[in-house]
Scaffold this active site. Structure first.
Site, PDB file in Angstrom:
ATOM      1  N   HIS A 177      38.578  31.259  40.878  1.00  0.00           N
ATOM      2  CA  HIS A 177      38.039  30.072  41.533  1.00  0.00           C
ATOM      3  C   HIS A 177      37.753  30.328  43.017  1.00  0.00           C
ATOM      4  O   HIS A 177      37.147  31.317  43.384  1.00  0.00           O
ATOM      5  CB  HIS A 177      38.966  28.882  41.296  1.00  0.00           C
ATOM      6  CG  HIS A 177      38.965  28.430  39.855  1.00  0.00           C
ATOM      7  ND1 HIS A 177      39.933  27.609  39.316  1.00  0.00           N
ATOM      8  CD2 HIS A 177      38.108  28.703  38.828  1.00  0.00           C
ATOM      9  CE1 HIS A 177      39.680  27.377  38.037  1.00  0.00           C
ATOM     10  NE2 HIS A 177      38.577  28.038  37.715  1.00  0.00           N
ATOM     11  N   SER A 178      38.234  29.449  43.899  1.00  0.00           N
ATOM     12  CA  SER A 178      37.832  29.554  45.306  1.00  0.00           C
ATOM     13  C   SER A 178      38.466  30.713  46.051  1.00  0.00           C
ATOM     14  O   SER A 178      38.096  30.970  47.203  1.00  0.00           O
ATOM     15  CB  SER A 178      38.130  28.245  46.048  1.00  0.00           C
ATOM     16  OG  SER A 178      37.158  27.278  45.709  1.00  0.00           O
ATOM     17  N   ALA A 179      39.375  31.433  45.429  1.00  0.00           N
ATOM     18  CA  ALA A 179      39.824  32.674  46.062  1.00  0.00           C
ATOM     19  C   ALA A 179      38.645  33.633  46.219  1.00  0.00           C
ATOM     20  O   ALA A 179      38.688  34.555  47.046  1.00  0.00           O
ATOM     21  CB  ALA A 179      40.937  33.327  45.247  1.00  0.00           C
TER      22      ALA A 179
END
Length: 387
Positions: A66-68
């Protein structure tokens, strides 16, 4: 629960925390890796490869983070800056003339990285198929009017961050951001990290899914405050609109979604690759020269945005593309920089201690930033360093 892998002497608290995540926090399958001064000191994995399966998680199992992914995407623009190919203080329109429409002439490259561009939403959400088309995403954000005066405030650009960064990279280099990451970062590092999963690597990735945390005193404390919960529940809020920029929400397990290059949200990595990536930003790794100069590290983690976030509602701190240590994104220490992924994943570097950290999971929660399982592992690292 069988936990596999190794920890260096002194880092046993990380293993203990990892085991407790399965015993007490409902972990299904996960991995954690830690480097210190370019040497791997933790490499652990356990549970099942698939959130709903029985096949064991193996060394090298990868998952959507995801946003990592945003932290990896940020490194692309910082490396281009380091090489003299982009000026962070130049207007985005210098590189991408169409972006100047509808009051965005003053948006700087710096604003894109620090979530100050003012375009966290699009008036018409894109379908998952449209979001996979770089030409369509570029058209959508270029044609969007800002919802605040660019540069004057900040708010988390949940999906549009990736469309902005991706198009800037394409305009500057002529390459897609996923290809650039593969050629210039993941390939040279030998890291199992992809933004746009190749068909040949599909069998490396497990199935993920939403899982509910056990009702513990700690999990109850982690429930969002009423104002935050209301923001997510209100379809007209910037919070809801930012996360709904792709509608319906993509299926993490859809091969078409995994093959797309969405540098805000669909990177796929092993925990070891995330940790190795962050280790490479702050020092040499296994004889490979560091990616960032010391000056670029300082540039990356210098505070650009702080305070009440117009999208996430809570107070956030951002450098140039990375979240900085704070209440919303507790990392290892004041000088840490990194990025969580919605539902659990986390990667960061702490230059002062030489620590680089990566955590991936197949069981996603409702958390956006400070997932309890990741935080338990961070506390284990902190205990190891203190011991």
């Amino acid at each position: 629960m069988d936990v596999n892998g190794t920890v260096a002497e002194g880092f046993e608290p990380v293993r203990e925390a990892f085991v407790r995540n399965f015993d007490a926090l409902g972990e299904r399958g996960a991995a954690v890796a830690v480097y210190r001064h370019g040497r791997k000191v933790v490499d652990l994995w356990g549970g099942t490869r698939d959130v709903d399966g029985t096949e064991p998680w193996e060394q090298g199992t990868a998952h959507v983070v995801h946003s990592a992914t945003k932290g990896v995407a940020a490194a692309v623009l910082l490396l281009l800056q380091q090489r003299g190919q982009v000026d962070l203080d130049a207007p985005v329109g210098v590189y991408w003339p169409e972006f100047k429409a509808r009051g965005k002439e003053a948006v700087l490259v710096r604003h894109v990285l620090s979530h100050r561009a003012g375009v966290p939403v699009v008036d018409r959400p894109l379908t998952p198929a449209e979001a996979a088309d770089p030409a369509r995403t570029a058209e959508a954000v270029a044609g969007q009017a800002p919802v605040w005066q660019p540069g004057t405030d900040h708010g988390y650009h949940a999906h549009t961050y990736g469309w902005l960064v991706g198009e800037l990279v394409r305009r500057i280099t002529g390459r897609g951001v996923g290809d650039w990451i593969a050629d210039e970062i993941a390939g040279p590092l030998g890291a199992d990290l992809w933004v746009g999963l190749p068909d040949a690597r599909r069998d490396r990735v497990g199935r993920s899914g939403r899982v509910a945390p056990p009702e513990t005193e700690s999990s109850l404390r982690m429930r969002p405050k009423r104002s935050v919960a209301e923001a997510y529940a209100d379809p007209a809020s910037l919070t809801s609109r930012a996360f709904a920029a792709i509608t319906p929400h993509p299926d993490d397990n859809d091969p078409a979604y995994r093959a797309a290059a969405l540098p805000a949200s669909n990177g796929i990595a092993t925990a070891e690759a995330l940790a190795r990536f962050y280790a490479s930003l702050i020092g040499d790794v296994d004889g490979r020269a560091r990616l960032f100069t010391p000056a670029t590290v300082e540039l990356a983690r210098a505070e650009e945005s702080s305070g009440a976030d117009r999208v996430l509602v809570v107070g956030t701190r951002f450098g140039l593309g990375w979240m900085l240590h704070g209440t919303a994104s507790p990392l290892l220490g004041p000088g840490s920089f990194g990025h969580p992924g919605r539902g659990g994943p986390l990667g960061f570097a702490d230059p002062e201690s030489g620590i680089a950290f990566g955590y991936v999971t197949n069981g996603f929660r409702k958390t956006v930033t400070a997932d309890p399982r990741a935080q338990a592992l961070v506390r284990g690292v902190r205990a190891a360093l203190a011991g």
